[in-house]
Structure formats: structure tokens, C-alpha cells
Design a protein around this motif. Structure first.
Motif, mmCIF file in Angstrom:
data_model
loop_
_atom_site.group_PDB
_atom_site.id
_atom_site.type_symbol
_atom_site.label_atom_id
_atom_site.label_comp_id
_atom_site.label_asym_id
_atom_site.label_seq_id
_atom_site.Cartn_x
_atom_site.Cartn_y
_atom_site.Cartn_z
ATOM 1 N N TYR A 51 3.047 -11.916 -4.169
ATOM 2 C CA TYR A 51 2.610 -10.957 -3.000
ATOM 3 C C TYR A 51 3.749 -10.031 -2.780
ATOM 4 N N ALA A 52 3.488 -8.900 -2.194
ATOM 5 C CA ALA A 52 4.657 -7.932 -1.868
ATOM 6 C C ALA A 52 3.903 -7.328 -0.490
ATOM 7 N N LEU A 53 4.796 -7.475 0.564
ATOM 8 C CA LEU A 53 4.765 -6.864 2.083
ATOM 9 C C LEU A 53 5.421 -5.724 2.132
ATOM 10 N N VAL A 54 4.987 -4.424 2.243
ATOM 11 C CA VAL A 54 5.666 -3.280 2.629
ATOM 12 C C VAL A 54 5.347 -2.662 3.779
ATOM 13 N N HIS A 55 6.447 -2.325 4.718
ATOM 14 C CA HIS A 55 6.652 -1.725 6.029
ATOM 15 C C HIS A 55 7.408 -0.641 5.852
ATOM 16 N N GLU A 56 7.136 0.476 7.170
ATOM 17 C CA GLU A 56 7.619 1.476 7.175
ATOM 18 C C GLU A 56 9.234 1.366 6.993
ATOM 19 N N THR A 85 11.042 -2.601 17.168
ATOM 20 C CA THR A 85 10.678 -4.073 17.448
ATOM 21 C C THR A 85 9.530 -4.160 18.202
ATOM 22 N N GLY A 86 8.161 -3.134 17.911
ATOM 23 C CA GLY A 86 7.149 -3.021 18.382
ATOM 24 C C GLY A 86 6.008 -4.040 17.756
ATOM 25 N N GLY A 87 4.760 -3.641 17.981
ATOM 26 C CA GLY A 87 3.931 -4.452 17.470
ATOM 27 C C GLY A 87 3.479 -4.319 16.173
ATOM 28 N N SER A 88 4.023 -3.412 15.462
ATOM 29 C CA SER A 88 3.882 -3.480 14.045
ATOM 30 C C SER A 88 4.706 -4.342 13.343
ATOM 31 N N GLU A 89 5.941 -4.603 14.136
ATOM 32 C CA GLU A 89 7.131 -5.417 13.552
ATOM 33 C C GLU A 89 6.601 -7.029 13.839
ATOM 34 N N LEU A 90 6.046 -7.168 14.726
ATOM 35 C CA LEU A 90 5.332 -8.501 15.228
ATOM 36 C C LEU A 90 4.254 -8.829 13.998
ATOM 37 N N VAL A 91 3.595 -7.860 13.683
ATOM 38 C CA VAL A 91 2.733 -8.115 12.567
ATOM 39 C C VAL A 91 3.171 -8.768 11.260
ATOM 40 N N VAL A 92 4.198 -7.814 11.018
ATOM 41 C CA VAL A 92 5.051 -8.266 9.739
ATOM 42 C C VAL A 92 5.463 -9.716 10.054
ATOM 43 N N GLN A 93 6.109 -9.973 11.209
ATOM 44 C CA GLN A 93 6.810 -11.277 11.252
ATOM 45 C C GLN A 93 5.881 -12.366 10.950
ATOM 46 N N GLU A 94 4.641 -12.098 11.630
ATOM 47 C CA GLU A 94 3.557 -13.243 11.794
ATOM 48 C C GLU A 94 2.945 -13.361 10.293
ATOM 49 N N ILE A 95 2.850 -12.246 9.684
ATOM 50 C CA ILE A 95 2.420 -12.454 7.991
ATOM 51 C C ILE A 95 3.392 -13.227 7.350
ATOM 52 N N LEU A 96 4.735 -12.785 7.568
ATOM 53 C CA LEU A 96 5.576 -13.586 6.737
ATOM 54 C C LEU A 96 5.900 -15.001 7.017
ATOM 55 N N ASN A 97 5.261 -15.399 8.345
ATOM 56 C CA ASN A 97 5.217 -16.987 8.601
ATOM 57 C C ASN A 97 4.309 -17.637 7.895
ATOM 58 N N HIS A 98 3.253 -16.824 7.179
ATOM 59 C CA HIS A 98 2.250 -17.732 6.537
ATOM 60 C C HIS A 98 1.823 -17.329 5.005
ATOM 61 N N VAL A 99 2.329 -16.258 4.639
ATOM 62 C CA VAL A 99 2.262 -15.688 3.335
ATOM 63 C C VAL A 99 3.990 -15.401 2.866
ATOM 64 N N ASP A 100 3.836 -16.175 1.489
ATOM 65 C CA ASP A 100 5.008 -16.164 0.762
ATOM 66 C C ASP A 100 5.169 -14.660 -0.049
ATOM 67 N N ALA A 101 5.908 -13.676 0.642
ATOM 68 C CA ALA A 101 5.801 -12.222 0.229
ATOM 69 C C ALA A 101 7.105 -11.972 -0.049
ATOM 70 N N ASP A 102 7.502 -11.159 -1.036
ATOM 71 C CA ASP A 102 8.711 -10.385 -1.021
ATOM 72 C C ASP A 102 8.484 -9.047 -0.073
ATOM 73 N N LEU A 103 9.714 -8.561 0.525
ATOM 74 C CA LEU A 103 9.478 -7.484 1.536
ATOM 75 C C LEU A 103 10.234 -6.166 1.180
ATOM 76 N N TYR A 104 9.306 -5.219 1.463
ATOM 77 C CA TYR A 104 9.908 -3.828 0.982
ATOM 78 C C TYR A 104 9.637 -2.968 2.311
ATOM 79 N N ALA A 105 10.618 -1.734 2.366
ATOM 80 C CA ALA A 105 10.520 -0.800 3.443
ATOM 81 C C ALA A 105 11.374 0.257 3.032
ATOM 82 N N LEU A 106 10.999 1.385 3.518
ATOM 83 C CA LEU A 106 11.738 2.724 3.459
ATOM 84 C C LEU A 106 13.335 2.601 3.496
ATOM 85 N N ILE A 107 13.576 1.786 4.636
ATOM 86 C CA ILE A 107 14.975 1.670 5.100
ATOM 87 C C ILE A 107 15.015 0.060 5.577
#
Length: 380
Positions: free
Chosen positions: A5-10, A17-39
Motif C-alpha cells: 500500500y501507498a498513502l498519498v496526501h497533499e 493539523t486539520g481534519g484531512s491530517e486526522l484521516v491520514v493518521q487514522e488510516i496509518l493506524n490500521h493500514v501498513d502503508a508507505d507515505l507520500y506527500a508534495l512536501i
């Protein structure tokens, strides 16, 4: 073989630290994914849960001042996100409110996008963006308009790279259909309701917590409470801070940015939480209700899915709506709230928002992932 799995965020920065970041954190709590972002400036942040995590980034990582807002490079964001090479993964999970959904994928990959909002710069906030931008008029203005036109075209094109859309509310699902003509399954974002203290005895002040930018309509709230002469506390910072300070009367306290524990204290003790923006979901509205604090909100967007108007729900009411973003409408709503507030049960508010807990989000998100896998037989 387990799926990769790869997880891509902006973007990942201490200020994001808004709602979208909370979603990223919660997904990573349950899915073993490599993380990517613009910065990424969180893997070097000692206070972040992402500290020392390996995070893939784009060429924008090294651009001047990117940490303070990569949005200033808006025309380059689509190009940057397309440079991420994710061919080694079986499943791409994107958390998108701008360009994350635009990563390039192969026909053998499954791409599931959790869409917080179609790109606001290109759609709903285009005219606000032009009005506030120094490049919004004259010849530079026409160039900016053309670039936004091109951005809209890319945004629609990139939606075709997504196999399945998840929306954070019914309101967002309708916007996804309007912009992309794609259906989306609604899974509400996680709100840590247990972290907010339930407080039964309220004090005599109203509260708003928000970024102080134009579309949040905090100046409207301040003007309404100037007229009402009721105590109001404003927490938050942003480009409209000075304007709001200038128009606020003595009954209004402008506290600026405050740490989480202070925000929670005010939110728990407030007579009511006031919000005048049209949000795709509106996590702050849920957090206030978790404290047993009623909500006075503009009756549009995600608020219609999280707040119940006491005038029509009586014993199950959690707040009150106002129909227009005007001083008169908000003033009338506050006066109506004073008439109905004794019907609102703080303990019911707490139970009402349990449906937005991280546990509920995780179960629904993982169930949806499993459902998507079953429709792609070559993953078996």
C-alpha cells in the motif's frame, strides 16, 4: 503475498493539523502503508507522530518558503504530484483536497481516494481567490484566470485516475458528482470525541474557533455579537486577524491561537459554539457537541449532517441553524437559541456524536477497502 500500500496526501507540515491530517493518521493506524506527500516537514518534527518516518516527497520539498504554504506554487502542484513513482505498489490510497488524487497509476493498481473536497481554489473559492490575490486584476488577473481554468481541466482529468471515491459527507459527495460526475461513498472522518470533556454547567459566553480567513465568516459573527452585546470569545489566527480586532467591541475577546487544552476548556464551558462558514464536514461542530455544547451554525454543507435543529427535533436537538450568512440571520438565531436552549440536553449531544468516533471510521473504511478488493479479481 500481502498487498503493498501507498498513502498519498497533499502536504505534511506542523501547521497542517486539520481534519484531512486526522484521516491520514487514522488510516496509518490500521493500514501498513508507505507515505507520500508534495512536501514533508513532519518527519523532522519532534512533536509529530510522523517523526523519523520515511516519507516520499516531490521537487517542491526544496523550494523556498514551501514549509509555510506550498499553495503559493499552485500552478506546479499537478506537475509535482505526477512525479511520484508508485509503480511498486498494489493499492494506492489518496487523501485529497487538492491534487493528491492525481498521482499516476497503472491499470493493475487499485486507487481509492478519500476526498475531503474537490480543489477549492479551482471551484468554489475561485472568485474569493482572485479577489484576495495581488494577481487578481489587470493582465496578471487574466493570466491567473487562465491558470485556474487549466487547473480545473486537470482536476477533472485526474478524477478519472481514481477507481473508487470516498467522500467525507453527503455535501462533499454532491460536490464530487457536480465537478467530476463520479459517485462517492460517504464515510465520515474520525473525530476523537473522547478527548473532549463533557461539561454540564455552561458559563455565560459564546465561542467560535476558526482560522481567521474570509470564507470562515468570523467577521460576520463579530458584527452580530457587536449588535447583540453578548460576550463572545474568538480563538484562531489568520489573515483577517487585524480586521477582526478593529471591528470587535469590548464584549468580544480575541485570543488568537491557543493550545489544544485551552481550546477544549473554552469549548466545554461555552454557552454555545457559533459557526458561520459552509464546511464540507466541520469537525469543530462535532467537537463542541462532544463537550455537550450546543451549536449555532449556518444551515448549509456538512453542518446539516452533524447538527440537529432543536426547533424541529426538540428532545434530540443539538443546536440551531440560521439560513443566510448575514448579521440579521445570525442575530435572530442567537435570540431563538436563548428561547430554546433549556430543551437541549448536553449528555444527549455527547451520545449523538459517537457516530463520528475513530472506531466507527476505521471499521467503515476497512470494510470499504475489502469491498473494493473483491471487485478486482486480479488481486486474489
Amino acid at each position: 503475498m500481502p498487498l503493498k500500500y501507498a498513502l498519498v496526501h497533499e502536504w505534511l507540515t506542523p501547521k497542517a493539523t486539520g481534519g484531512s491530517e486526522l484521516v491520514v493518521q487514522e488510516i496509518l493506524n490500521h493500514v501498513d502503508a508507505d507515505l507520500y506527500a508534495l512536501i514533508d516537514f513532519e518527519s523532522s518534527n519532534l512533536e509529530s507522530y510522523l517523526y523519523k518516518r520515511q516519507i516520499g516527497t516531490t521537487f517542491l520539498q526544496n523550494f523556498p518558503f514551501a514549509k509555510n504554504g506550498v499553495q503559493k506554487y499552485l500552478p506546479l502542484l499537478p506537475l509535482a504530484i505526477e512525479q511520484l513513482d508508485l509503480r511498486q505498489y498494489d493499492v494506492i490510497l489518496s487523501s485529497s483536497h487538492a491534487v493528491a488524487k492525481g498521482v499516476l497509476t497503472t491499470p493493475d493498481q487499485l486507487h481509492i481516494c478519500y476526498c475531503h473536497s474537490p480543489m477549492r481554489y479551482a471551484w468554489d473559492l475561485t472568485f474569493d481567490y482572485l479577489r484576495q490575490s495581488k494577481l487578481g486584476s489587470g493582465l496578471p488577473g487574466w493570466l491567473t484566470k487562465y491558470l485556474l481554468h487549466q487547473l480545473r481541466q486537470w482536476d477533472v482529468l485526474s478524477a478519472n485516475r481514481v477507481d473508487y471515491f470516498i467522500a467525507n459527507s453527503q455535501h462533499t459527495a454532491r460536490r464530487i458528482w457536480r465537478c467530476y460526475r463520479r459517485e462517492a461513498t460517504v464515510i465520515y472522518p474520525p473525530v476523537n470525541v473522547e478527548a473532549f470533556p463533557l461539561f454540564l454547567q455552561k458559563e455565560n459566553f459564546y465561542l467560535t474557533v476558526s482560522r481567521l480567513v474570509s470564507y470562515k465568516q468570523v467577521s460576520l459573527i463579530v458584527q452580530a455579537f457587536n449588535k447583540l452585546q453578548l460576550p463572545l470569545v474568538v480563538i484562531g489566527t489568520g489573515s483577517e486577524m487585524e480586521k477582526i480586532r478593529q471591528i470587535a467591541n469590548s464584549n468580544i475577546k480575541i485570543l488568537g491561537w491557543q493550545p489544544d487544552d485551552v481550546v477544549k476548556k473554552y469549548m466545554a464551558q461555552a454557552r454555545a459554539f457559533v459557526y458561520a462558514a459552509c464546511e464540507d464536514f466541520g469537525i469543530a461542530l462535532v467537537e463542541a457537541q462532544a463537550c455537550g455544547t450546543p451549536v449555532i451554525a449556518y444551515g448549509a454543507g456538512g453542518a446539516l449532517e452533524t447538527v440537529r435543529d432543536v426547533r424541529s427535533h426538540h428532545e434530540q436537538g443539538t443546536g440551531i441553524f440560521f439560513p443566510e450568512q448575514t448579521v440579521a440571520a445570525l442575530t435572530e438565531a442567537v435570540e431563538k437559541f436563548e428561547m430554546y436552549r433549556n430543551l437541549i440536553n448536553p449528555e444527549y449531544l455527547r451520545s449523538h456524536v459517537a457516530q463520528f468516533s475513530p472506531q466507527v471510521f476505521a471499521q467503515r473504511y476497512l470494510d470499504f477497502l475489502n469491498k473494493c478488493h473483491k471487485t478486482r479479481p486480479y488481486f486474489e
